[in-house]
Enzyme design. Structure first.
Site, PDB file in Angstrom:
ATOM      1  N   ASP A 233       4.999  31.119  92.461  1.00 43.00           N
ATOM      2  CA  ASP A 233       3.922  30.601  94.259  1.00 43.00           C
ATOM      3  C   ASP A 233       2.932  29.460  93.380  1.00 43.00           C
ATOM      4  O   ASP A 233       1.973  29.666  92.981  1.00 43.00           O
ATOM      5  CB  ASP A 233       4.435  31.431  94.502  1.00 43.00           C
ATOM      6  CG  ASP A 233       4.285  30.916  96.573  1.00 43.00           C
ATOM      7  OD1 ASP A 233       2.943  30.609  96.597  1.00 43.00           O
ATOM      8  OD2 ASP A 233       5.376  31.755  96.598  1.00 43.00           O
ATOM      9  N   ASN A 241       1.029  20.635 102.622  1.00 46.57           N
ATOM     10  CA  ASN A 241       2.049  20.022 103.387  1.00 46.57           C
ATOM     11  C   ASN A 241       0.994  19.308 104.814  1.00 46.57           C
ATOM     12  O   ASN A 241       0.862  18.097 105.264  1.00 46.57           O
ATOM     13  CB  ASN A 241       2.865  20.621 103.977  1.00 46.57           C
ATOM     14  CG  ASN A 241       3.579  20.496 102.964  1.00 46.57           C
ATOM     15  OD1 ASN A 241       4.420  19.521 101.984  1.00 46.57           O
ATOM     16  ND2 ASN A 241       4.788  21.849 102.520  1.00 46.57           N
ATOM     17  N   ARG A 265      10.560  26.486  77.089  1.00 50.02           N
ATOM     18  CA  ARG A 265      11.280  26.020  76.527  1.00 50.02           C
ATOM     19  C   ARG A 265      13.206  25.156  76.545  1.00 50.02           C
ATOM     20  O   ARG A 265      13.667  25.661  77.777  1.00 50.02           O
ATOM     21  CB  ARG A 265      11.928  27.411  75.229  1.00 50.02           C
ATOM     22  CG  ARG A 265      10.433  27.446  74.232  1.00 50.02           C
ATOM     23  CD  ARG A 265      11.275  28.920  73.953  1.00 50.02           C
ATOM     24  NE  ARG A 265      10.926  30.477  74.473  1.00 50.02           N
ATOM     25  CZ  ARG A 265      11.421  31.278  74.741  1.00 50.02           C
ATOM     26  NH1 ARG A 265      11.898  31.636  73.615  1.00 50.02           N
ATOM     27  NH2 ARG A 265      12.242  32.129  75.235  1.00 50.02           N
ATOM     28  N   GLU A 276       8.295  26.223  97.865  1.00 49.27           N
ATOM     29  CA  GLU A 276       7.690  26.381  96.594  1.00 49.27           C
ATOM     30  C   GLU A 276       7.420  27.251  95.256  1.00 49.27           C
ATOM     31  O   GLU A 276       6.496  27.764  94.851  1.00 49.27           O
ATOM     32  CB  GLU A 276       5.598  26.480  97.028  1.00 49.27           C
ATOM     33  CG  GLU A 276       4.863  27.695  97.334  1.00 49.27           C
ATOM     34  CD  GLU A 276       5.507  27.215  99.058  1.00 49.27           C
ATOM     35  OE1 GLU A 276       4.516  28.924  99.771  1.00 49.27           O
ATOM     36  OE2 GLU A 276       5.966  27.123  99.587  1.00 49.27           O
TER      37      GLU A 276
END
Length: 374
Positions: A233, A241, A265, A276
């Site tokens: 997060d 924002n 990977r 988010e």
């Protein structure tokens, strides 16, 4: 009588060629092969076999002359740019000509097939962004090489001219039709791939979406492998924002996702859950190793300069919660990772918390490099 035989054999050869093209194209676009080398070898063998079948089948031009369409499978591979399969198929088709006898004529035919493939590689490069023109050029090049081989073997006479007339007429007709089939199949596969990506990918970041996460993680408890679920997060993302606008917030999310892709990977599953919030599935790493991976990601994010539109670059931090376990239902592991993430937030953010389900304990890795048990 031979005219009826000619028409029947033409239709049969065309059907064989088109069917072979369809099967080979399906193999080329298949994603079920774990090894690229094995896939390439299978494509080359299948294409070579198709060319041999077309050579042996042949088309009766008149009472004394026969032609075949053995070059068409090579056109298909050259169009797709499959070089290793093209080499394999070329050697099979060229070498099989000696099954009719080791003669000077067979050697000329062998050389002509090699020349066809060599020229096709060059044509593919030159007309890479013009698919129809490329396909047509590949067919014409093959027919030119066949023309030289026929004239060398038969000389310039009525028989060779009749054979070449039939070869060019039939070769171009079937070649153009096969080109259209190949182009249609390629377009169809591209559309399918686009639809697949649109249903599997998050439109903003390009990462996998929640649907893929649910599909790929279903049944993890039955695999018997140790796995780690990371919940990530961005700290104080609402402030980003509110201060810089949602457009810049989206820009930050895209850069954040790029970092996740670079730091994981190819076989790890990285998804954007929403807003988010992100999640990563990583197999087979011990608690100490997965903490190192998570801290590497977290530190990379903390040191990154995130670009904005109309504002100076900013820095952000991330909190990470990890659930480590084996043969545990994914919903439970998701919950443990979320709890660990919440703990990381409560303890000041920009830190990693791991819950080890295997020994029922939590490990906290703070924003410093030290690790403590809680």
């Amino acid at each position: 009588m031979w005219k009826i035989i000619f028409i029947v054999e033409l239709l049969v050869n065309a059907c064989i060629a088109f069917t072979g093209f369809y099967i080979i194209s399906k193999i080329i676009h298949s994603t079920r092969f774990s090894s690229y080398a094995v896939k390439s070898l299978i494509i080359g063998l299948a294409t070579g076999l198709l060319g041999v079948v077309l050579m042996f089948k042949g088309i009766q031009v008149n009472d004394s002359l026969r032609m075949d369409l053995r070059h068409l499978p090579l056109v298909l591979l050259a169009f797709y740019g499959n070089r290793f399969p093209l080499v394999v198929a070329t050697l099979i088709i060229a070498g099989s000509r000696f099954l009719f006898g080791v003669t000077p004529q067979a050697f000329i035919a062998f050389v002509s097939i090699i020349a066809i493939s060599t020229g096709m590689i060059w044509i593919h490069r030159q007309l890479l962004n013009r698919p129809f023109r490329q396909n047509l050029a590949l067919n014409v090049w093959a027919l030119l090489m066949i023309t030289f081989a026929v004239l060398i073997n038969l000389g310039f006479n009525d028989a060779s001219l009749r054979l070449l007339l039939a070869t060019w007429t039939i070769g171009l007709a079937v070649g153009v039709l096969s080109s259209m089939l190949t182009l249609d199949f390629q377009t169809l596969n591209r559309q399918v791939e686009l639809y697949k990506q649109s249903s599997e990918r998050d439109h903003l970041t390009g990462l996998y979406n929640r649907r893929v996460w649910d599909t790929r993680t279903a049944g993890l408890e039955q695999e018997g492998r140790i796995y780690n679920v990371l919940a990530l997060d961005i700290d104080h993302f609402k402030h980003v924002n509110d201060t810089y606008g949602h457009g810049n917030g989206d820009f930050v999310l895209q850069q954040f996702a790029n970092i996740l892709m670079e730091e994981t990977r190819p076989h790890d599953i990285t998804v954007r859950i929403g807003g988010e919030e992100f999640m990563i599935l990583i197999y087979d790493l011990t608690p100490s190793k997965i903490i190192k991976v998570a801290n590497r990601i977290r530190e990379r994010i903390a040191h990154e300069r995130f670009q904005l539109d109309g504002f100076p670059d900013i820095t952000v931090t991330a909190s990470i919660g990890i659930a480590h376990g084996k043969q545990i239902h994914i919903q439970h592991m998701n919950g443990l990772a979320d709890e660990a993430l919440y703990t990381a937030k409560q303890q000041g953010r920009n830190r990693t918390i791991l819950f080890n389900q295997l020994d029922q304990q939590s490990i906290a890795a703070s924003h410093s490099s030290t690790e403590t048990r809680i």
